[in-house]
Scaffold this active site. Structure first.
Site, PDB file in Angstrom:
ATOM      1  N   GLU A  12     -17.179  -4.813  24.975  1.00 26.50           N
ATOM      2  CA  GLU A  12     -16.302  -5.979  25.051  1.00 26.50           C
ATOM      3  C   GLU A  12     -15.110  -5.879  24.094  1.00 26.50           C
ATOM      4  O   GLU A  12     -13.983  -6.243  24.445  1.00 26.50           O
ATOM      5  CB  GLU A  12     -17.092  -7.261  24.756  1.00 26.50           C
ATOM      6  CG  GLU A  12     -18.155  -7.601  25.780  1.00 26.50           C
ATOM      7  CD  GLU A  12     -19.499  -6.923  25.505  1.00 26.50           C
ATOM      8  OE1 GLU A  12     -20.458  -7.193  26.244  1.00 26.50           O
ATOM      9  OE2 GLU A  12     -19.574  -6.129  24.536  1.00 26.50           O
ATOM     10  N   HIS A  68     -27.537 -16.093  25.373  1.00 28.84           N
ATOM     11  CA  HIS A  68     -26.495 -15.910  26.371  1.00 28.84           C
ATOM     12  C   HIS A  68     -25.781 -17.215  26.731  1.00 28.84           C
ATOM     13  O   HIS A  68     -24.869 -17.201  27.556  1.00 28.84           O
ATOM     14  CB  HIS A  68     -27.092 -15.306  27.647  1.00 28.84           C
ATOM     15  CG  HIS A  68     -27.434 -13.852  27.526  1.00 28.84           C
ATOM     16  ND1 HIS A  68     -28.192 -13.346  26.495  1.00 28.84           N
ATOM     17  CD2 HIS A  68     -27.117 -12.782  28.315  1.00 28.84           C
ATOM     18  CE1 HIS A  68     -28.342 -12.044  26.646  1.00 28.84           C
ATOM     19  NE2 HIS A  68     -27.696 -11.672  27.740  1.00 28.84           N
ATOM     20  N   HIS A 119      -4.606   3.934  -3.012  1.00 31.54           N
ATOM     21  CA  HIS A 119      -4.594   3.195  -1.751  1.00 31.54           C
ATOM     22  C   HIS A 119      -3.659   1.997  -1.819  1.00 31.54           C
ATOM     23  O   HIS A 119      -2.994   1.663  -0.839  1.00 31.54           O
ATOM     24  CB  HIS A 119      -6.018   2.720  -1.407  1.00 31.54           C
ATOM     25  CG  HIS A 119      -6.069   1.786  -0.236  1.00 31.54           C
ATOM     26  ND1 HIS A 119      -6.192   2.221   1.061  1.00 31.54           N
ATOM     27  CD2 HIS A 119      -6.003   0.434  -0.169  1.00 31.54           C
ATOM     28  CE1 HIS A 119      -6.208   1.178   1.873  1.00 31.54           C
ATOM     29  NE2 HIS A 119      -6.097   0.083   1.151  1.00 31.54           N
ATOM     30  N   HIS A 129       0.855  -1.185   0.000  1.00 30.32           N
ATOM     31  CA  HIS A 129       0.000   0.000   0.000  1.00 30.32           C
ATOM     32  C   HIS A 129       0.892   1.237   0.000  1.00 30.32           C
ATOM     33  O   HIS A 129       1.510   1.567   1.017  1.00 30.32           O
ATOM     34  CB  HIS A 129      -0.921  -0.001   1.225  1.00 30.32           C
ATOM     35  CG  HIS A 129      -1.810  -1.202   1.287  1.00 30.32           C
ATOM     36  ND1 HIS A 129      -1.379  -2.429   1.749  1.00 30.32           N
ATOM     37  CD2 HIS A 129      -3.116  -1.367   0.928  1.00 30.32           C
ATOM     38  CE1 HIS A 129      -2.373  -3.298   1.690  1.00 30.32           C
ATOM     39  NE2 HIS A 129      -3.430  -2.683   1.197  1.00 30.32           N
TER      40      HIS A 129
END
Length: 672
Positions: free
Chosen positions: A414, A476, A265, A35
């Protein structure tokens, strides 16, 4: 600022920055991949940062009080490789630059921690670097409060691109940083408006400056190709009382025919494009040739922090011997020798005073013994402190006015939590652990994988680890998550059966220097499994004989965690019918696999039928023990989950899904 003006007004800067650009063009062309555009666009910003602001010494890349530089936009790896080579980092030689992206080279396609000195974290998965940076900045704040600003006081700088800011984890990260007012965290946003598919506007209309401001950051702007303006913005950002974002307006693939396009890019390898770009730059030197005067000026930049480092080393040497030893211990990831005795006491007390308890509660008991001794532990939870049982009374909360605190309320983040823990571990001096429900490892998973890839000892406390959580239901209830973690290389997955095993699991986890751990813990109470006290850490062996067969051994039951008590109950029933049954507790399959064959053969000899018992899916390691290791494939079976769970009391769920002692006995009889 356009190139002509930049060259005319800042010729010395231009030559330094252009060295980065041409090394990038040459390395990507040689590799035929990579890149090019981001290093070409951000070379001016990086040059000003390294020349005027970054506190570092290229000859001492592990200096504990250096500023940290994180390239979150890791695809632009030639930016950091060029900087490391130019400033004189010993291992980033010109040969390494020439072998960019090749087998055996340290200059991988994306920067990898542990391969290259000066690469603070592995980046490439977008958003991870900026999220790691929050942990770096938190560790600096905490250690500065603990040790004083003469020992720890430095900035964390991040270069992030549009892609980093689109990833969801970036919002989790900047929300944490803003709430905590991490004033030594500075993000330099490469605002070039281009992604792989085209303009950013194809997919996003977010006002990033307003977004950062709304998240509690101070926001600055600069022309990313005007060194004076860049310097002004970074100087102002450093003076900010809050984390700072500097929006650097840049041109991707500056000076090439691919400038400001999605083509810029990727890999710019066309010979004419490269030649034309060098002409625009006024660079008349051959491929990989950096004139001696430019290299010398860059190396002088690399030495700029040497005097400050020497002064810091003198301050360390002036500390009392005990303080010096403690400082070196925490950065070496060593565990105090007193820990072993504390763990033995927890085990002795558990066996002398047996009682049923959830292994998440057992974890809290263990941590109550650990945290006062291992003073570099730093706990937390993703809004489940009371459920994960990760906070002990001695920690105190880490907050704006209590930086010595060793417990973080991460909020419902999380992924951000896991990424920040990686940053804390990478910074050094802090040993992070935090918890959530095991089902939500799905949210943390990208960063958990990077813990393993980088080889850093983060501990993930994953509670409510099966259908045993009951009424909350299948959303869960993790069934596949143990298998996912076990399938990850360089990860220890612990599933302890009682307080004794839980304490031992924590001891082994804390002893790790290059391996993360997942500690899988129950919501429901578990009966004590270990009844005889032993100083030896049996969990360290991964698996061991918990209960021996009486009479001829016909069946071996292998169980983990909450299902060990089911195995013990089934053994009693089988023994009552004259069927000799051994129970093997296997709290850590990875450690058992590391034992020598003679030991594994003693635990799992050929001959008897084998049944694995775990309230999860069979995939992810079980067949190694049920079908391999001298097993008779016709005499093996598994009692566990083959579907998602359901909402009901956990006792009902175990019965309905057939994870019972009776089901184990039935399978055992069928096999023999």
């Amino acid at each position: 600022m356009d190139i002509a003006t930049l060259r005319a007004q800042h010729p010395d800067h231009w030559r330094l920055a252009t060295a980065i650009r041409v090394l990038t063009l040459d390395a990507v062309a040689a590799a035929k991949s990579g890149h090019s555009g981001m290093p070409m666009g951000m070379a001016d910003v990086a040059t000003v940062l390294f020349k005027n602001h970054l506190k570092f010494d290229a000859s001492a890349p592990d200096w504990a009080d250096r500023d940290r530089f994180i390239l979150s936009a890791g695809h632009g790896s030639m930016l950091i490789y060029s900087l490391l080579h130019l400033t004189g980092y010993a291992d980033t030689t010109l040969e390494q630059i020439k072998n960019f992206r090749q087998w055996g080279a340290i200059t991988a396609g994306h920067p990898e921690y542990g391969h290259v000195k000066g690469v603070e974290t592995t980046t490439g998965p977008l958003g991870q670097g900026i999220a790691n940076s929050v942990g770096f900045a938190m560790a600096e704040e905490h250690l500065r409060a603990r040790w004083g600003s003469k020992i720890q006081s430095h900035y964390t700088y991040v270069i992030a691109g549009d892609g980093c800011l689109m990833e969801g984890v970036s919002q989790e990260a900047i929300g944490i940083a803003g709430r905590q007012k991490l004033s030594k965290l500075i993000v330099l946003w490469d605002d070039n408006g281009i992604t792989i598919d085209g303009k950013v506007s194809l997919s996003d209309v977010t006002d990033q400056k307003a977004r950062f401001a709304a998240s509690g950051w101070d926001v600055f702007e600069c022309d990313g190709h005007d060194p004076a303006d860049i310097d002004r913005a970074i100087t102002e950002a450093k003076a900010s009382p809050r984390p700072a974002m500097v929006a650097c307006k840049t041109h991707i693939a500056l000076g090439s025919s691919a400038q400001d396009t999605s083509k810029g890019h990727g890999a710019l390898t066309d010979a004419k494009l490269i030649a034309d770009t060098r002409e625009v730059y006024g660079w008349e030197h051959g491929a990989f040739v950096i004139p001696a005067d430019i290299k010398a000026e860059w190396e002088a930049i690399g030495r700029r922090g040497a005097a400050e480092r020497a002064e810091w080393e003198a301050r360390i040497a002036a500390l009392a011997p005990a303080k010096q030893a403690e400082f070196h211990r925490i950065f070496a990831r060593e565990i105090p020798k007193r820990l072993a005795a504390a763990i033995r006491k927890v085990k002795k007390d558990a066996i002398e005073n047996p009682k049923a308890m959830a292994s998440r509660s057992a974890s809290e008991v263990a941590l109550n013994a650990i945290n006062p001794i291992v003073t570099d532990t730093f706990g937390g939870s993703a809004d489940l402190t009371g459920s994960n049982n990760t906070k002990t009374g001695d920690l105190g909360a880490f907050d704006i006015d209590t930086r010595k605190g060793r417990y973080m309320y991460w909020g419902i983040r999380e992924h951000g939590m896991a990424a920040a823990m990686n940053g804390m571990a990478l910074h050094g001096g802090v040993r992070p652990y935090s918890g959530t429900f095991m089902a939500f490892t799905d949210y943390a998973r990208p960063s958990m994988r990077l813990s393993a890839l980088m080889g850093i000892p983060v501990t993930y406390v994953m509670t409510h680890d099966s259908i045993g959580l009951g009424e909350d239901g299948p959303t869960h209830q993790p069934v596949e998550h143990l298998a996912i973690s076990r399938a990850t290389p360089n990860t220890l997955v612990f599933r302890p059966a009682d307080l004794v095993e839980t304490a031992e699991a924590w001891e082994v986890s804390l002893e790790q220097k290059t391996t993360p751990s997942v500690i899988s813990l129950s919501r429901q109470n578990l009966k004590p499994a270990r009844t005889a006290n032993t100083a030896k850490n049996l969990v360290a062996q991964g698996g061991y004989v918990l209960a021996e067969a009486e009479g001829k051994r016909q069946v071996i039951l292998i169980a983990t965690g909450s299902e060990v008590e089911i195995a013990l109950e089934a053994r009693e029933m089988l023994q009552a019918e004259g069927i000799g049954t051994r129970v093997v507790s296997m709290p850590c399959m990875e450690l058992f696999a590391q034992q020598d064959e003679a030991y594994r053969k003693r635990v799992l000899p050929a001959g008897p039928a084998r049944i694995g018992i775990e309230a999860g899916v069979r995939a992810g390691g079980w067949d190694q023990w049920l079908l391999g290791e001298r097993a008779n494939t016709k005499k093996s079976d598994f009692v566990g989950m083959a579907s998602f769970g359901a909402s009901a009391p956990y006792q009902t769920l175990y019965e309905k899904f057939g994870i019972t002692a009776e089901a184990v006995v039935e399978k055992a009889k069928a096999l023999i």
